[in-house]
Design a protein around this motif. Structure first.
Motif, PDB file in Angstrom:
ATOM      1  N   THR A 293       0.837  -1.203   0.000  1.00 35.36           N
ATOM      2  CA  THR A 293       0.000   0.000   0.000  1.00 35.36           C
ATOM      3  C   THR A 293       0.868   1.248   0.000  1.00 35.36           C
ATOM      4  N   ALA A 294       1.874   1.290   0.880  1.00 34.38           N
ATOM      5  CA  ALA A 294       2.774   2.431   0.930  1.00 34.38           C
ATOM      6  C   ALA A 294       3.585   2.548  -0.359  1.00 34.38           C
ATOM      7  N   ARG A 295       4.035   1.419  -0.908  1.00 32.09           N
ATOM      8  CA  ARG A 295       4.812   1.435  -2.149  1.00 32.09           C
ATOM      9  C   ARG A 295       3.967   1.947  -3.318  1.00 32.09           C
ATOM     10  N   THR A 296       2.693   1.622  -3.298  1.00 31.53           N
ATOM     11  CA  THR A 296       1.799   2.112  -4.344  1.00 31.53           C
ATOM     12  C   THR A 296       1.696   3.631  -4.303  1.00 31.53           C
ATOM     13  N   ALA A 297       1.564   4.185  -3.099  1.00 36.45           N
ATOM     14  CA  ALA A 297       1.515   5.642  -2.959  1.00 36.45           C
ATOM     15  C   ALA A 297       2.830   6.277  -3.405  1.00 36.45           C
ATOM     16  N   ILE A 298       3.949   5.654  -3.051  1.00 35.19           N
ATOM     17  CA  ILE A 298       5.255   6.187  -3.444  1.00 35.19           C
ATOM     18  C   ILE A 298       5.393   6.184  -4.962  1.00 35.19           C
ATOM     19  N   ALA A 299       4.849   5.157  -5.624  1.00 33.96           N
ATOM     20  CA  ALA A 299       4.893   5.124  -7.085  1.00 33.96           C
ATOM     21  C   ALA A 299       4.200   6.350  -7.683  1.00 33.96           C
ATOM     22  N   GLY A 300       3.087   6.766  -7.094  1.00 37.82           N
ATOM     23  CA  GLY A 300       2.417   7.975  -7.554  1.00 37.82           C
ATOM     24  C   GLY A 300       3.283   9.201  -7.398  1.00 37.82           C
ATOM     25  N   LEU A 301       4.025   9.259  -6.297  1.00 36.89           N
ATOM     26  CA  LEU A 301       4.958  10.373  -6.094  1.00 36.89           C
ATOM     27  C   LEU A 301       6.066  10.367  -7.141  1.00 36.89           C
ATOM     28  N   MET A 302       6.543   9.185  -7.490  1.00 37.21           N
ATOM     29  CA  MET A 302       7.573   9.083  -8.525  1.00 37.21           C
ATOM     30  C   MET A 302       7.053   9.611  -9.861  1.00 37.21           C
ATOM     31  N   GLU A 303       5.806   9.282 -10.185  1.00 41.51           N
ATOM     32  CA  GLU A 303       5.236   9.677 -11.469  1.00 41.51           C
ATOM     33  C   GLU A 303       5.002  11.188 -11.564  1.00 41.51           C
ATOM     34  N   LEU A 304       4.638  11.819 -10.459  1.00 41.58           N
ATOM     35  CA  LEU A 304       4.251  13.235 -10.501  1.00 41.58           C
ATOM     36  C   LEU A 304       5.269  14.156  -9.837  1.00 41.58           C
ATOM     37  N   ALA A 305       6.431  13.639  -9.495  1.00 43.74           N
ATOM     38  CA  ALA A 305       7.423  14.420  -8.749  1.00 43.74           C
ATOM     39  C   ALA A 305       7.803  15.715  -9.449  1.00 43.74           C
ATOM     40  N   ALA A 306       7.975  15.651 -10.762  1.00 45.35           N
ATOM     41  CA  ALA A 306       8.408  16.850 -11.487  1.00 45.35           C
ATOM     42  C   ALA A 306       7.370  17.958 -11.401  1.00 45.35           C
ATOM     43  N   GLY A 307       6.096  17.606 -11.546  1.00 43.54           N
ATOM     44  CA  GLY A 307       5.037  18.608 -11.464  1.00 43.54           C
ATOM     45  C   GLY A 307       4.859  19.169 -10.074  1.00 43.54           C
ATOM     46  N   ILE A 308       5.158  18.368  -9.051  1.00 45.36           N
ATOM     47  CA  ILE A 308       4.981  18.813  -7.663  1.00 45.36           C
ATOM     48  C   ILE A 308       5.914  19.968  -7.323  1.00 45.36           C
ATOM     49  N   THR A 309       7.043  20.080  -8.031  1.00 47.73           N
ATOM     50  CA  THR A 309       7.928  21.211  -7.757  1.00 47.73           C
ATOM     51  C   THR A 309       7.224  22.545  -8.026  1.00 47.73           C
ATOM     52  N   ALA A 310       6.206  22.551  -8.875  1.00 50.67           N
ATOM     53  CA  ALA A 310       5.466  23.790  -9.155  1.00 50.67           C
ATOM     54  C   ALA A 310       4.738  24.297  -7.920  1.00 50.67           C
ATOM     55  N   PHE A 311       4.452  23.414  -6.970  1.00 47.41           N
ATOM     56  CA  PHE A 311       3.782  23.796  -5.725  1.00 47.41           C
ATOM     57  C   PHE A 311       4.779  23.970  -4.584  1.00 47.41           C
ATOM     58  N   GLY A 312       5.886  23.230  -4.626  1.00 47.46           N
ATOM     59  CA  GLY A 312       6.794  23.185  -3.486  1.00 47.46           C
ATOM     60  C   GLY A 312       8.094  23.933  -3.656  1.00 47.46           C
ATOM     61  N   ASN A 313       8.356  24.451  -4.873  1.00 47.50           N
ATOM     62  CA  ASN A 313       9.617  25.156  -5.150  1.00 47.50           C
ATOM     63  C   ASN A 313       9.291  26.356  -6.024  1.00 47.50           C
ATOM     64  N   LYS A 314       8.932  27.465  -5.380  1.00 47.56           N
ATOM     65  CA  LYS A 314       8.179  28.534  -6.027  1.00 47.56           C
ATOM     66  C   LYS A 314       8.993  29.703  -6.571  1.00 47.56           C
ATOM     67  N   ASN A 315      10.306  29.740  -6.328  1.00 46.82           N
ATOM     68  CA  ASN A 315      11.075  30.862  -6.881  1.00 46.82           C
ATOM     69  C   ASN A 315      12.442  30.377  -7.341  1.00 46.82           C
ATOM     70  N   PRO A 316      13.183  31.173  -8.098  1.00 44.43           N
ATOM     71  CA  PRO A 316      14.443  30.693  -8.694  1.00 44.43           C
ATOM     72  C   PRO A 316      15.464  30.174  -7.703  1.00 44.43           C
ATOM     73  N   THR A 317      15.495  30.698  -6.465  1.00 44.05           N
ATOM     74  CA  THR A 317      16.502  30.213  -5.521  1.00 44.05           C
ATOM     75  C   THR A 317      16.250  28.776  -5.111  1.00 44.05           C
ATOM     76  N   SER A 318      15.024  28.278  -5.289  1.00 48.17           N
ATOM     77  CA  SER A 318      14.729  26.876  -4.978  1.00 48.17           C
ATOM     78  C   SER A 318      15.646  25.943  -5.750  1.00 48.17           C
ATOM     79  N   TYR A 319      15.974  26.321  -6.958  1.00 56.34           N
ATOM     80  CA  TYR A 319      16.702  25.429  -7.855  1.00 56.34           C
ATOM     81  C   TYR A 319      18.217  25.587  -7.707  1.00 56.34           C
ATOM     82  N   PHE A 320      18.646  26.498  -6.823  1.00 55.55           N
ATOM     83  CA  PHE A 320      20.043  26.553  -6.409  1.00 55.55           C
ATOM     84  C   PHE A 320      20.265  25.602  -5.236  1.00 55.55           C
ATOM     85  N   ARG A 321      19.192  25.172  -4.601  1.00 56.06           N
ATOM     86  CA  ARG A 321      19.271  24.143  -3.555  1.00 56.06           C
ATOM     87  C   ARG A 321      19.211  22.748  -4.162  1.00 56.06           C
ATOM     88  N   LEU A 322      18.395  22.558  -5.198  1.00 57.58           N
ATOM     89  CA  LEU A 322      18.219  21.242  -5.814  1.00 57.58           C
ATOM     90  C   LEU A 322      19.334  20.989  -6.826  1.00 57.58           C
TER      91      LEU A 322
END
Length: 501
Positions: A293-322
């Motif tokens: 069950t937990a692995r299934t949820a993690i798979a969803g995170l793997m699939e949508l991880a790139a799009g989630i940065t639009a909500f969690g990394n909101k300005n250019p300095t975010s990408y100097f950390r990543l």
């Protein structure tokens, strides 16, 4: 809530009413106000910049208090959100009684309540941050039959004058004690205030980052929360950031949740832990191992991880950390106890060993149920995030895992069991997806994945359009490369977004 939990609760409203906050009614709030001589009420609500806004009310009489608590008030939505036009900008903000807490900073006795947005027809505003999260939590329940819980780790720097006594070792501040960590007392006072406002805190500590610059000391701290239903988790993080900033201002300090301050020093993240619950039981473990069950949820995170940065990394300095080879992730993968991955499964007390008895032989042996402690953690978000959008996005991603026919295969293909940056893993590394390297790239990822986030009506098209437009307006596709080796330009960028989120 058990009686002993009520008695130990730091929230003054809980202590007075002796009722869990989920059961508070308007009559309860009025009684607390009257019997505790509260003179003002503040309604607080998130704006499009991710910060809490405030509307102050003097309590003129009982009838007016009833009106405030029943009807809320009008606000100008176009001044709060970029996607709302001035010609149709009137919105209502209506208080949520369960969020009430006494303002710890007000000289005049004041009760604060978080509020929700409603449109002209009296319906929840589809594009409002808190309603988007409520829709995400509802869709998760309906699709999976489970509850989505979350909690955040707030990392932040405290900036004070350099005292040049008991200096800390540069970038070695992890769990340091006073006097080498100078702002521990500030952090513990913050924790006390947050608890009084209803925040369920797990612990606090000093973090890795510390350095001196231009006569100032920068000390990194962290406050971590306990897992709670996801909507409450967002409220707690919003209030906590508001409290930390206000207390710093009151004490003549400066604080920042900015993802990056300078090169070569630890950036600040806002890691989010998640767990899946059903009928009060954790669904995270199966026979002492991470469940399918937990692995299934993690798979969803793997699939949508790139799009989630639009909500969690909101300005250019975010990408100097990543960036590669630091504790912030760049590769879309997951693993156990591994801080180089995007999603980490931390130790979960699943060994079935009574460590307490081993540490304390005088204590009788017992094996408590520790299953509730197991979580998985996403490590990409930072303090620039819109908390409600971020948690809604994570909720959508975990739900998405259960809508995939090949979720467990995705989980297997993206799992790593050692440091992914080891030379021996070069081939594996090349096969993994990468997080975006700029706001512009993040906007492109969200555009490609928007249908999943809009599914079940969770994210409104207007909100997605607004986020994409905001991110593209930074025009930062090559910024990280352009200012590499130019410290003055990086400092100007950091200063611009110093008080983000």
């Amino acid at each position: 809530m058990a009686n002993n939990e009520l008695l130990m609760n730091a929230n003054e409203v809980v202590a007075f009413l002796q009722k869990p906050s989920s059961e508070w009614t308007k009559d309860d709030i009025v009684r607390f106000i009257r019997e505790n001589e509260i003179k003002m009420v503040n309604l607080m609500y998130p704006g499009g910049d991710g910060k809490l806004k405030t509307l102050n009310f003097v309590i003129n009489n009982l009838d007016y208090l009833d009106t405030i608590l029943t009807c809320g008030e009008r606000v100008d939505g176009s001044s709060l959100f970029s996607f709302i036009q001035a010609g149709s900008s009137d919105l209502y903000v209506v208080p949520r009684y369960s969020s009430a807490f006494v303002d710890p900073f007000a000289e005049i006795p004041t009760l604060c309540l978080l509020a929700s947005y409603f449109d002209k027809d009296g319906n929840p505003l589809e594009s409002s941050p808190e309603y988007t999260l409520a829709k995400a939590a509802k869709a998760f329940r309906e699709v999976t039959g489970m509850e989505f819980h979350a909690m955040g780790e707030l990392e932040y720097y405290v900036i004070t004058p350099d005292e040049e006594v008991f200096p800390a070792v540069d970038q070695r501040g992890y769990h340091e004690s006073m006097p080498y960590a100078k702002t521990n007392d500030f952090r513990t006072l913050c924790m006390s205030y947050i608890a009084k406002a209803g925040g369920q805190i797990k612990y606090g500590h000093s973090e890795v980052g510390n350095f001196s610059q231009d006569g100032l000391v920068y000390e990194q701290n962290e406050i971590e929360f306990l897992p709670v239903p996801v909507e409450k988790a967002a409220d707690e993080l919003m209030i906590a950031k508001w409290i930390i900033r206000n207390l710093a201002y009151q004490m003549g300090m400066n604080v920042t949740f900015a993802p990056k301050i300078t090169t070569g020093k630890a950036g600040s993240g806002m890691h989010i832990h998640m767990r899946l619950m059903k009928d009060g039981r954790s669904m995270m473990l199966d026979g002492g191992r991470l469940s399918d069950t937990a692995r299934t949820a993690i798979a969803g995170l793997m699939e949508l991880a790139a799009g989630i940065t639009a909500f969690g990394n909101k300005n250019p300095t975010s990408y100097f950390r990543l960036v590669p080879h630091q504790e912030a992730p760049t590769n879309i993968c997951w693993g156990d106890r591994n801080r180089s991955v995007l999603v980490r499964v931390p130790l979960g007390w699943a060994a079935g060993i009574d460590m307490c008895h081993k540490a304390n032989p005088q204590q009788p042996t017992e094996l408590p149920d520790t299953s509730l402690k197991q979580t998985f953690e996403v490590r990409s978000p930072d303090g620039s995030a819109d908390v409600y959008q971020l948690l809604a996005g994570l909720c959508v991603a975990c739900r998405h895992g259960f809508e995939l026919s090949n979720a467990l295969r995705i989980a297997e293909q993206t799992y790593v069991d050692v440091n992914i940056h080891d030379a021996a893993n070069a081939g594996r590394l090349a096969a993994l997806g990468q997080l975006p390297d700029s706001c512009a790239a993040s906007a492109d990822c969200l555009e490609r994945q928007r249908a999943v986030f809009e599914k079940h009506g969770v994210f409104s098209p207007a909100m997605i359009d607004g986020i994409i437009a905001q991110l593209r307006a930074f025009d930062d596709a090559t910024l990280r490369k352009d200012i590499e080796g130019h410290p003055a330009e990086l400092k100007a960028l950091v200063d611009r977004y110093f008080h983000c989120g």
